[in-house]
Enzyme design. Structure first.
Site, PDB file in Angstrom:
ATOM      1  N   GLU A 288      28.267 -39.580  -6.320  1.00 54.96           N
ATOM      2  CA  GLU A 288      27.796 -38.324  -6.920  1.00 54.96           C
ATOM      3  C   GLU A 288      28.930 -37.314  -7.042  1.00 54.96           C
ATOM      4  OE1 GLU A 288      24.871 -38.092  -8.064  1.00 54.96           O
ATOM      5  OE2 GLU A 288      23.751 -39.674  -7.082  1.00 54.96           O
TER       6      GLU A 288
ATOM      7  N   GLY B 148      19.243 -45.418  -9.549  1.00 54.03           N
ATOM      8  CA  GLY B 148      17.952 -45.649  -8.927  1.00 54.03           C
ATOM      9  C   GLY B 148      17.444 -44.416  -8.220  1.00 54.03           C
ATOM     10  N   PRO B 149      16.201 -44.439  -7.758  1.00 54.74           N
ATOM     11  CA  PRO B 149      15.618 -43.278  -7.072  1.00 54.74           C
ATOM     12  C   PRO B 149      16.401 -42.924  -5.806  1.00 54.74           C
ATOM     13  CG  PRO B 149      13.946 -44.937  -7.595  1.00 54.74           C
ATOM     14  CD  PRO B 149      15.267 -45.575  -7.846  1.00 54.74           C
ATOM     15  N   SER B 150      16.313 -41.658  -5.417  1.00 49.87           N
ATOM     16  CA  SER B 150      16.972 -41.207  -4.185  1.00 49.87           C
ATOM     17  C   SER B 150      16.394 -41.949  -2.987  1.00 49.87           C
ATOM     18  CB  SER B 150      16.779 -39.704  -3.992  1.00 49.87           C
ATOM     19  OG  SER B 150      17.407 -38.986  -5.030  1.00 49.87           O
ATOM     20  N   GLY B 151      17.256 -42.241  -2.006  1.00 50.92           N
ATOM     21  CA  GLY B 151      16.816 -42.930  -0.804  1.00 50.92           C
ATOM     22  C   GLY B 151      16.700 -44.424  -0.971  1.00 50.92           C
ATOM     23  N   GLY B 152      17.203 -44.943  -2.080  1.00 47.31           N
ATOM     24  CA  GLY B 152      17.089 -46.372  -2.316  1.00 47.31           C
ATOM     25  C   GLY B 152      18.092 -47.211  -1.547  1.00 47.31           C
ATOM     26  N   GLY B 153      19.172 -46.587  -1.049  1.00 53.33           N
ATOM     27  CA  GLY B 153      20.169 -47.322  -0.271  1.00 53.33           C
ATOM     28  C   GLY B 153      21.540 -47.391  -0.914  1.00 53.33           C
ATOM     29  N   LYS B 154      21.755 -46.606  -1.976  1.00 56.15           N
ATOM     30  CA  LYS B 154      23.040 -46.668  -2.694  1.00 56.15           C
ATOM     31  C   LYS B 154      24.198 -46.215  -1.807  1.00 56.15           C
ATOM     32  CE  LYS B 154      21.467 -43.961  -5.966  1.00 56.15           C
ATOM     33  NZ  LYS B 154      20.066 -43.835  -5.506  1.00 56.15           N
ATOM     34  N   THR B 155      24.036 -45.079  -1.120  1.00 50.14           N
ATOM     35  CA  THR B 155      25.107 -44.577  -0.253  1.00 50.14           C
ATOM     36  C   THR B 155      25.326 -45.503   0.936  1.00 50.14           C
ATOM     37  OG1 THR B 155      24.601 -42.303  -0.910  1.00 50.14           O
ATOM     38  CG2 THR B 155      25.885 -42.597   1.110  1.00 50.14           C
TER      39      THR B 155
END
Length: 579
Positions: A504, A372-379
């Protein structure tokens, strides 16, 4: 208002100190010896009076000289032992204070470190406790002995001549009138000085820690100005502190000299009219000096006490912060159990939602990928699984049991985390491989070389002259990105995690290093539940399940081919990267 008054009072300072375990025997013996020292010292003016009043060459008996010499020697020896023991008490209190702070900091929630620069926290542990240390070890012993000396001297002076003693006591209200306003001013200056010291320490540590970024960005002038501004602030506050000290010293000297002149003048008149002997006047002056010397140290003690109060406020602020909640109970084996997130939402302190209603499950041995796009909440999801943060809503379970009910140490011991940055500690490769493992656990070189081999790290480690004992530098700067990643993977092999999380893990590597690291990761993933964050879809096309996250919400779940067919944004990602 009551809370503010409580915090600014002296009570929290003494409550904090008394909460530290101290060697009571040293305190008792130190104070007892101070009492003995005082008693011995109080005999000296009396012996001097006898010597002066009956002075003649014939009166200089060996016994009188021996008594005086013995009194001086005994006083010096016992006083030295007393100061040492009281200093021991002070050192123990400060060591206990630093120990409490260090252990508390290690258990603080990650959110605290998100909001506070590490340099500021270091300043609290080192500088603020140092202020308390200076008060206790340098000023407290002399304060205690001074109190005892003053009480004894005043008691004898009242017996010798109560009229002259009352004249001497004029100094008390004058001293109080000087010390109270200056003490308040010192407390205010001290709090500002400690805050600025913490800020300056944080800025220096940050700049030096990112020295390569600073030089690569040609930011020397920016950092020069910021550093000079911090230095100027500290200089200004230091000069304000110096002004207070410059007022205290001369004013105290003035009060003392006025009292001495009055005593000498009044005593001289009484000697002249025969109502007092010369020896008694000399003895009175000696007792007066025994009182004046401690009083001079009291001025410094009370200003240092004001500084210590300010430092204590900052220390208490940290000690009152909530810690990670350690779940009691036995260790829980999570192997073979399903990890599930159910309608999990999360927001940081500012209240902005980062995750909203996220749900997915990871079966044992599955590879779950997040895209998904960066800043989506994955981390952030990884942070919640690691229990760095607690969900604001929803639940995270393992085998149907909320992870909050699993002992936090047991939970983290069974999770392996390989991040993009491959965080490393300063020290050797060996120390980084075994970092976090129980001290009692004996790890042989053969085991270390085995995990290095499995992570494709054996070759480059063996090429170093010192092998496993090679120094990696601060944050591993002496190693390449690929080398750091492979050491991180070897460390994960050594821990044998049940759940593996990779954030990542190959994003910042060149193609050759990426290929080697991917092979190592493939080995590490075998037989484990694996969660992967990847911007490069080529690394996750074979995942058992891909969870697509946008703006904190799950907008698609399925295998690679399924998402291409039904998820427009994922299809665009795939066309850009895989075509």
């Amino acid at each position: 208002m009551e809370a503010v008054q409580k915090k600014e009072g002296i009570k929290p300072f003494f409550t904090l100190l008394t909460s530290i375990q101290i060697p009571k025997w040293a305190l008792v013996f130190g104070l007892a010896m101070s009492l003995v020292t005082t008693i011995v010292g109080l005999f000296v003016p009396l012996l001097t009076r006898e010597l002066v009043d009956g002075f003649s060459v014939e009166s200089l008996s060996a016994s009188l000289i021996a008594a005086l010499a013995a009194a001086f020697v005994v006083q010096a020896v016992i006083n030295g032992v007393s100061i040492y023991l009281l200093s021991m008490v002070g050192q123990r209190i400060v060591a206990g204070l630093r120990e409490r702070m260090w252990l508390h900091l290690l258990r603080l929630r990650v959110s605290y470190f998100d909001q506070h620069a590490s340099g500021q926290t270091v300043s609290r542990v080192v500088n603020d406790t140092g202020i308390v240390k200076n008060l206790i070890t340098d000023h407290f012993p002399s304060f205690v002995t001074g109190i005892i000396t003053i009480i004894g001297a005043v008691a004898i002076l009242l017996i010798l001549d109560w009229k002259m003693t009352l004249i001497m006591m004029i100094a008390v209200p004058l001293t109080i009138a000087i010390m109270i306003p200056l003490g308040r001013q010192m407390a205010k200056i001290s709090r500002n000085l400690q805050d600025e010291t913490a800020n300056f320490t944080g800025d220096v540590q940050q700049t030096l820690g990112e020295i390569r970024l600073m030089k690569a960005s040609t930011a020397e002038q920016v950092e020069k100005q910021r550093g000079l501004l911090g230095i100027d602030k500290l200089y200004g506050l230091g000069m304000k502190e110096a002004k207070v000290y410059a007022l205290i010293g001369p004013l105290m000297y003035l009060v003392v000299m006025v009292v001495i002149v009055m005593i000498i003048g009044y005593g001289g008149i009484r000697v002249a009219n025969g109502s007092m002997t010369t020896g008694s006047l000399v003895a009175f002056l000696l007792y007066l000096f025994q009182i004046i010397v401690p009083l001079a140290t009291f001025a410094r003690f009370f200003t240092e006490l004001q500084k210590a109060k300010g430092a204590t406020e900052r220390i208490i602020d940290i000690l009152e912060l909530p810690q990670e909640e350690e779940t009691p109970g036995a260790e829980t084996d999570i192997s073979g159990k399903t990890l599930r997130l159910e309608n999990v939402s999360f927001a940081y302190a500012n209240g902005e939602p980062v995750l909203q209603g996220v749900s997915f499950e990871a079966q044992p041995g599955q590879m779950i990928a997040f895209a998904g796009p960066s800043g989506g909440g994955k981390t952030t999801i990884f942070g919640l699984i690691e229990r760095f943060y607690e969900p604001t809503d929803g639940a995270i379970t393992i085998g149907g049991v909320p992870i909050s009910e699993v002992a936090i140490a047991s939970w983290r011991d069974q999770i392996g985390y390989v991040s993009q940055e491959s965080a490393m500690m300063g020290g050797t490769i060996r120390a980084n491989l075994i970092y976090g493992l129980p001290i009692a656990q004996q790890i042989t070189d053969e085991e270390l070389w085995q995990v290095a081999r499995m992570a494709y790290a054996e070759e480059f480690i063996a090429a170093f002259p010192d092998g496993l004992d090679t120094q990696v530098g601060e944050r591993g700067v002496k190693l390449s990105g690929g080398q750091r990643q492979r050491i991180a993977i070897a460390r994960a092999f050594l821990r044998d995690p049940k759940i593996l999380m990779m954030d990542e893990a190959t994003a910042s590597l060149d193609s050759q290093s990426e290929g080697i690291v991917q092979q190592a990761l493939g080995r590490l993933m075998q037989g484990r539940t694996t969660l992967v964050i990847a911007h490069r879809l080529s690394t996750i096309v074979d995942a058992d399940k891909i969870v697509f996250i946008e703006n904190g919400r799950v907008t698609g779940t399925g295998k690679h081919r399924e998402l291409i067919d039904k998820h427009l944004l994922y299809r665009e990602f795939a066309e850009q990267q895989l075509t």
